[in-house]
Design an enzyme around this catalytic site. Sequence first.
Site, short mmCIF file in Angstrom:
data_model
loop_
_atom_site.label_atom_id
_atom_site.label_comp_id
_atom_site.label_asym_id
_atom_site.label_seq_id
_atom_site.Cartn_x
_atom_site.Cartn_y
_atom_site.Cartn_z
N THR A 29 0.64 -1.42 0.02
CA THR A 29 0.10 -0.14 -0.01
C THR A 29 0.70 1.26 -0.05
O THR A 29 2.15 1.17 0.40
CB THR A 29 -0.88 -0.06 1.20
OG1 THR A 29 -1.75 -0.95 1.13
CG2 THR A 29 -1.56 1.28 1.54
N ARG A 75 -13.72 -8.18 -0.46
CA ARG A 75 -12.94 -7.94 0.92
C ARG A 75 -12.65 -6.39 1.01
O ARG A 75 -11.99 -5.83 0.02
CB ARG A 75 -11.62 -8.71 1.08
CG ARG A 75 -10.98 -8.48 2.44
CD ARG A 75 -9.83 -7.72 2.10
NE ARG A 75 -8.96 -7.70 3.21
CZ ARG A 75 -7.94 -6.65 3.28
NH1 ARG A 75 -7.51 -5.93 2.24
NH2 ARG A 75 -7.15 -6.76 4.26
N ILE A 76 -12.62 -5.57 2.10
CA ILE A 76 -12.11 -4.50 2.07
C ILE A 76 -11.29 -4.32 3.47
O ILE A 76 -11.57 -4.82 4.30
CB ILE A 76 -13.19 -3.47 2.60
CG1 ILE A 76 -14.57 -3.36 1.24
CG2 ILE A 76 -12.84 -1.79 2.47
CD1 ILE A 76 -14.10 -2.90 -0.05
N GLY A 77 -10.07 -3.50 3.26
CA GLY A 77 -9.14 -3.44 4.17
C GLY A 77 -9.25 -2.28 5.05
O GLY A 77 -10.22 -1.64 4.82
N ASP A 78 -8.22 -2.16 5.60
CA ASP A 78 -8.36 -0.86 6.63
C ASP A 78 -8.12 0.60 5.85
O ASP A 78 -8.62 1.51 6.25
CB ASP A 78 -6.98 -0.97 7.69
CG ASP A 78 -5.60 -1.03 7.06
OD1 ASP A 78 -5.39 -1.95 6.06
OD2 ASP A 78 -4.78 -0.34 7.29
N THR A 129 0.02 0.95 6.89
CA THR A 129 0.03 -0.22 5.90
C THR A 129 0.27 -1.39 6.79
O THR A 129 1.26 -1.67 7.65
CB THR A 129 1.19 -0.03 4.84
OG1 THR A 129 1.52 -1.14 3.89
CG2 THR A 129 2.64 0.24 5.76
N HIS A 141 -1.43 -5.70 7.62
CA HIS A 141 -2.39 -6.59 7.54
C HIS A 141 -3.73 -6.08 8.18
O HIS A 141 -3.99 -6.05 9.29
CB HIS A 141 -2.12 -7.89 8.59
CG HIS A 141 -3.09 -9.25 8.35
ND1 HIS A 141 -2.61 -10.40 8.67
CD2 HIS A 141 -4.23 -9.08 7.56
CE1 HIS A 141 -3.64 -11.00 8.18
NE2 HIS A 141 -4.50 -10.30 7.76
N1 ASP Z 1 -3.35 -2.60 4.81
C1 ASP Z 1 -3.65 -3.14 3.31
C2 ASP Z 1 -5.05 -4.01 3.23
O1 ASP Z 1 -5.04 -4.69 4.34
C3 ASP Z 1 -2.73 -3.98 2.75
C4 ASP Z 1 -1.26 -3.14 2.74
O2 ASP Z 1 -1.11 -2.48 3.60
O3 ASP Z 1 -0.25 -3.27 1.86
O4 ASP Z 1 -5.58 -3.84 2.44
#
Ligand code: ASP
Length: 343
Positions: free
Chosen positions: A208, A236-239, A259, A261
Amino acid sequence: MFTVSLAATLTALASAPATAADKTTNIAIAIHGGAGTIDKAKMTPEKRSQYEAKLLEAVNRGYQLLAQGKTSQVAVIAAIQILEDSPLFNAGKGAVYTFDETHELDASIMHGKTLNAGAVSGVKIVKSPIALAEAVMEKSVHVMLSGEGAEQFAKNQQLALVDNNYFDTEHRYQALKRAKRKLAEKQRALNDFQAAHQTLAPEFKFGTVGAVALDKYGDLVAGTSTGGMTAKRFGRIGDSPIIGAGTYANNKSCAVSATGHGEYFIRYHVAADICARVQYQGASLSNAAETVVNQVLVKAGGDGGVIAIDAKGNIVMPFNSKGMYRASRKAGQQAHVAIFKNE
Ligand code: ASP
């Protein structure tokens, strides 16, 4: 790359006497290009210099805009767009693949003075998700738009649209194939897809991009843009597009872009937690960010890192993974670019 004379001019600009409208001369910017298992052994000098050059270009561009008196919002967007346009990072061109071999992108931005924010999730045909997040913040009455609705809004705003395969890159495709092979092996062993997914190495999770900045008006802004995680499924949606998790800014405390998990960053509300510690506990920026990244997240098992800046222009960039692509630049100083620990 900057020439010496341009760098000198910008340094002079940055240290020019403050006018009545200027709240600070401590303009500063930090950017990241993702954290994770960045394998030192596989990092050839050529690869390293490619990453360093792109990070330097992005941080210097953001800094240059701040030094010209532009806002932190302008600087954050410009720096992120340079990284979105580069296939090296997991955002825009070069975004990772979903399990179904498409790309679904997320982004967000937040302004520390107004606490306005804009976010988009699961968009497939918007060239610059961070530009769309900014449009959501500025031109809509909402904070987060998703999927086709977000794309319709992008069309209304006349933002650049592309085919989904614009985001394709061979190295991300190979990463998806490796991830799927690993998933199949683990699934056979564990007989549980969710558990198998959980074991995917951080190399499939990160990359990210994000930026945080302080402008001469004393305003903090944070922004983040991503393709999410390799082999993600079911929308799926991340943070990254979640205000408070992957992005947060408040002039009373700090601005943070994360950035890592994403599932952990959502549950531990990482960006907002760091700012809350600064605001309500009176913790220093470095203490707050260190505690959340290297204690709270480590205990929980959440890999990753953050970049953070406060209203005095202090910058910290802690991470608990092997590396984090990052760069920063403060008033009157040269840019600092780093990948591994203690650099
Ligand atoms: N935080 C991002 C997600 O979980 C991934 C990343 O930081 O590369 O979508």
